[in-house]
Motif scaffolding. Sequence first.
Motif, mmCIF file in Angstrom:
data_model
loop_
_atom_site.group_PDB
_atom_site.id
_atom_site.type_symbol
_atom_site.label_atom_id
_atom_site.label_comp_id
_atom_site.label_asym_id
_atom_site.label_seq_id
_atom_site.Cartn_x
_atom_site.Cartn_y
_atom_site.Cartn_z
ATOM 1 N N HIS A 133 0.825 -1.212 0.000
ATOM 2 C CA HIS A 133 0.000 0.000 0.000
ATOM 3 C C HIS A 133 0.861 1.265 0.000
ATOM 4 O O HIS A 133 0.497 2.265 -0.617
ATOM 5 C CB HIS A 133 -0.956 -0.002 1.191
ATOM 6 C CG HIS A 133 -2.063 -0.999 1.071
ATOM 7 N ND1 HIS A 133 -2.749 -1.226 -0.102
ATOM 8 C CD2 HIS A 133 -2.609 -1.853 1.981
ATOM 9 C CE1 HIS A 133 -3.666 -2.156 0.074
ATOM 10 N NE2 HIS A 133 -3.604 -2.559 1.330
ATOM 11 N N LEU A 134 1.989 1.225 0.673
ATOM 12 C CA LEU A 134 2.886 2.382 0.638
ATOM 13 C C LEU A 134 3.503 2.548 -0.749
ATOM 14 O O LEU A 134 3.563 3.660 -1.287
ATOM 15 C CB LEU A 134 3.999 2.217 1.678
ATOM 16 C CG LEU A 134 3.630 2.439 3.145
ATOM 17 C CD1 LEU A 134 4.819 2.085 4.034
ATOM 18 C CD2 LEU A 134 3.203 3.887 3.391
ATOM 19 N N ARG A 135 3.943 1.446 -1.337
ATOM 20 C CA ARG A 135 4.687 1.523 -2.589
ATOM 21 C C ARG A 135 3.807 1.743 -3.816
ATOM 22 O O ARG A 135 4.291 2.203 -4.855
ATOM 23 C CB ARG A 135 5.522 0.254 -2.781
ATOM 24 C CG ARG A 135 6.772 0.209 -1.909
ATOM 25 C CD ARG A 135 7.500 -1.109 -2.012
ATOM 26 N NE ARG A 135 7.745 -1.491 -3.404
ATOM 27 C CZ ARG A 135 8.228 -2.675 -3.767
ATOM 28 N NH1 ARG A 135 8.494 -3.590 -2.853
ATOM 29 N NH2 ARG A 135 8.422 -2.949 -5.035
ATOM 30 N N GLU A 136 2.522 1.428 -3.720
ATOM 31 C CA GLU A 136 1.695 1.525 -4.923
ATOM 32 C C GLU A 136 1.452 2.976 -5.344
ATOM 33 O O GLU A 136 1.180 3.233 -6.523
ATOM 34 C CB GLU A 136 0.361 0.795 -4.722
ATOM 35 C CG GLU A 136 -0.579 1.410 -3.727
ATOM 36 C CD GLU A 136 -1.820 0.553 -3.485
ATOM 37 O OE1 GLU A 136 -1.875 -0.572 -4.018
ATOM 38 O OE2 GLU A 136 -2.724 1.021 -2.758
ATOM 39 N N ILE A 137 1.573 3.928 -4.430
ATOM 40 C CA ILE A 137 1.443 5.340 -4.774
ATOM 41 C C ILE A 137 2.840 5.919 -4.940
ATOM 42 O O ILE A 137 3.586 6.044 -3.980
ATOM 43 C CB ILE A 137 0.674 6.132 -3.694
ATOM 44 C CG1 ILE A 137 -0.658 5.444 -3.377
ATOM 45 C CG2 ILE A 137 0.470 7.576 -4.148
ATOM 46 C CD1 ILE A 137 -1.608 5.356 -4.539
ATOM 47 N N LYS A 138 3.193 6.266 -6.169
ATOM 48 C CA LYS A 138 4.531 6.786 -6.453
ATOM 49 C C LYS A 138 4.590 8.286 -6.198
ATOM 50 O O LYS A 138 3.647 9.024 -6.523
ATOM 51 C CB LYS A 138 4.926 6.501 -7.904
ATOM 52 C CG LYS A 138 5.590 5.148 -8.150
ATOM 53 C CD LYS A 138 4.741 3.972 -7.778
ATOM 54 C CE LYS A 138 5.425 2.652 -8.050
ATOM 55 N NZ LYS A 138 4.578 1.503 -7.702
ATOM 56 N N SER A 139 5.691 8.718 -5.629
ATOM 57 C CA SER A 139 5.925 10.142 -5.432
ATOM 58 C C SER A 139 6.299 10.780 -6.765
ATOM 59 O O SER A 139 6.673 10.083 -7.715
ATOM 60 C CB SER A 139 7.068 10.350 -4.435
ATOM 61 O OG SER A 139 8.300 9.909 -5.004
ATOM 62 N N PRO A 140 6.228 12.106 -6.875
ATOM 63 C CA PRO A 140 6.685 12.766 -8.110
ATOM 64 C C PRO A 140 8.121 12.388 -8.473
ATOM 65 O O PRO A 140 8.447 12.231 -9.656
ATOM 66 C CB PRO A 140 6.552 14.254 -7.778
ATOM 67 C CG PRO A 140 5.430 14.307 -6.786
ATOM 68 C CD PRO A 140 5.599 13.074 -5.947
ATOM 69 N N GLU A 141 8.986 12.214 -7.469
ATOM 70 C CA GLU A 141 10.373 11.837 -7.729
ATOM 71 C C GLU A 141 10.454 10.414 -8.287
ATOM 72 O O GLU A 141 11.239 10.139 -9.208
ATOM 73 C CB GLU A 141 11.208 11.940 -6.452
ATOM 74 C CG GLU A 141 12.655 11.484 -6.594
ATOM 75 C CD GLU A 141 13.467 12.313 -7.566
ATOM 76 O OE1 GLU A 141 14.582 11.860 -7.914
ATOM 77 O OE2 GLU A 141 13.011 13.400 -7.986
ATOM 78 N N GLU A 142 9.636 9.512 -7.770
ATOM 79 C CA GLU A 142 9.625 8.149 -8.304
ATOM 80 C C GLU A 142 9.125 8.143 -9.753
ATOM 81 O O GLU A 142 9.686 7.439 -10.609
ATOM 82 C CB GLU A 142 8.739 7.256 -7.443
ATOM 83 C CG GLU A 142 9.331 6.907 -6.089
ATOM 84 C CD GLU A 142 8.415 6.006 -5.290
ATOM 85 O OE1 GLU A 142 8.766 4.839 -5.083
ATOM 86 O OE2 GLU A 142 7.341 6.490 -4.850
ATOM 87 N N ILE A 143 8.094 8.925 -10.039
ATOM 88 C CA ILE A 143 7.586 8.987 -11.412
ATOM 89 C C ILE A 143 8.634 9.586 -12.338
ATOM 90 O O ILE A 143 8.796 9.152 -13.483
ATOM 91 C CB ILE A 143 6.264 9.780 -11.462
ATOM 92 C CG1 ILE A 143 5.172 8.996 -10.712
ATOM 93 C CG2 ILE A 143 5.837 10.048 -12.906
ATOM 94 C CD1 ILE A 143 3.853 9.726 -10.593
ATOM 95 N N ARG A 144 9.389 10.558 -11.837
ATOM 96 C CA ARG A 144 10.477 11.131 -12.648
ATOM 97 C C ARG A 144 11.496 10.062 -13.013
ATOM 98 O O ARG A 144 11.973 10.001 -14.154
ATOM 99 C CB ARG A 144 11.155 12.266 -11.888
ATOM 100 C CG ARG A 144 12.235 12.981 -12.702
ATOM 101 C CD ARG A 144 13.129 13.840 -11.840
ATOM 102 N NE ARG A 144 13.954 13.038 -10.941
ATOM 103 C CZ ARG A 144 15.040 12.377 -11.317
ATOM 104 N NH1 ARG A 144 15.438 12.386 -12.586
ATOM 105 N NH2 ARG A 144 15.734 11.670 -10.439
#
Length: 363
Positions: A133-144
Amino acid sequence: MSTRVQKLAKRLPAVAEGVSVDAALISSFPNRLYLSGMKSSAGFVLVTREQSYCLVDFRYYEAACKVVTDCEVVLLERLQDTLGQLIRKHRLNGILLENQGISLSEAKRLERIFAENGARAVEDPTLDCLLWHLREIKSPEEIRKIRAAQEITEAAFTHVLGKIREGVSEQDLALELEFYMRKQGAQGVAFDLIVVAGTKGSLCHGAPDSHQVQKGDFITMDIGALLDGYHSDMTRTVALGKVTPEQEKVYEIVLQAQQEAISKVKAGVSCGEIDKAARDIIYGAGYEGYFGHSTGHSVGLEIHEEPHFSIGTETLLCPGMVMTVEPGIYLPGKFGVRIEDMVAVTEDGCENLTKAPKELIVL
């Protein structure tokens, strides 16, 4: 903003399997990397309600002291001694273990160490679910980072189109793709690249070998780069020389199914609905039984993460999820077609992270 370890600490349940929970011990590489930012072949992250620790041996200690910011770095000399000290220091009773990311022998070893220090291992899926559940939502930095990996992947795809000719082997094309990605800065490939041509195209996860490309073949390339720990994933099917009416028809059905599924992606929609959107078009065109995998999956620190676009999956999409959309049709003894993009879910739709063309390319 809370750090990842703080978020995990706040979500620790009071009780699991009838045991009061005080901490979680993480051993799998992707979850250790996610929580600590440290890349190492071994180690642990211990998260208690008061404090978190990154346990690494001598090989990684110096690097960890420079990289890890949200955990106290501890030199791991003898696991039983180091863990025992921390268990006693925090008076830990129940410690969650990963369910999928740990071997049976390691679980038994940790059980023994816990018991020697008055604690119990909790080995149900609780910790896995918390981390998913924590990892399924990517931060803007992860999406970058995912976007940057995808840019390398697409550059490799464009490059390899110039190498496809009659007589070249699938294996040579796969090697060319990997070499190009690494030259562009990738740490490696995101997975064992799939390059299959002609009748082998019906093998949706076929492995490239000495099989040679022939004029009139469809060539399916499922490719991705690994960059800064994050994966990309893209599939394109191209043709060499000419296409038959049947090939063109199947390609257009898959493309329509993919575009329809992407158009449905937005926050609040269930994963099963996205799968159904693609599957209805393929089945409605008479190809039921020739699309046997899910329509997509999440991507991040691992190439396959939760959730999945699969039949009946009720998980609702949330902003920040990064998902693949990859329907296909596979005709045994003939050919196969798959088209795959990665999309980042938004409140009212999605951002397609894949820019490579999807119209049928005939080389």
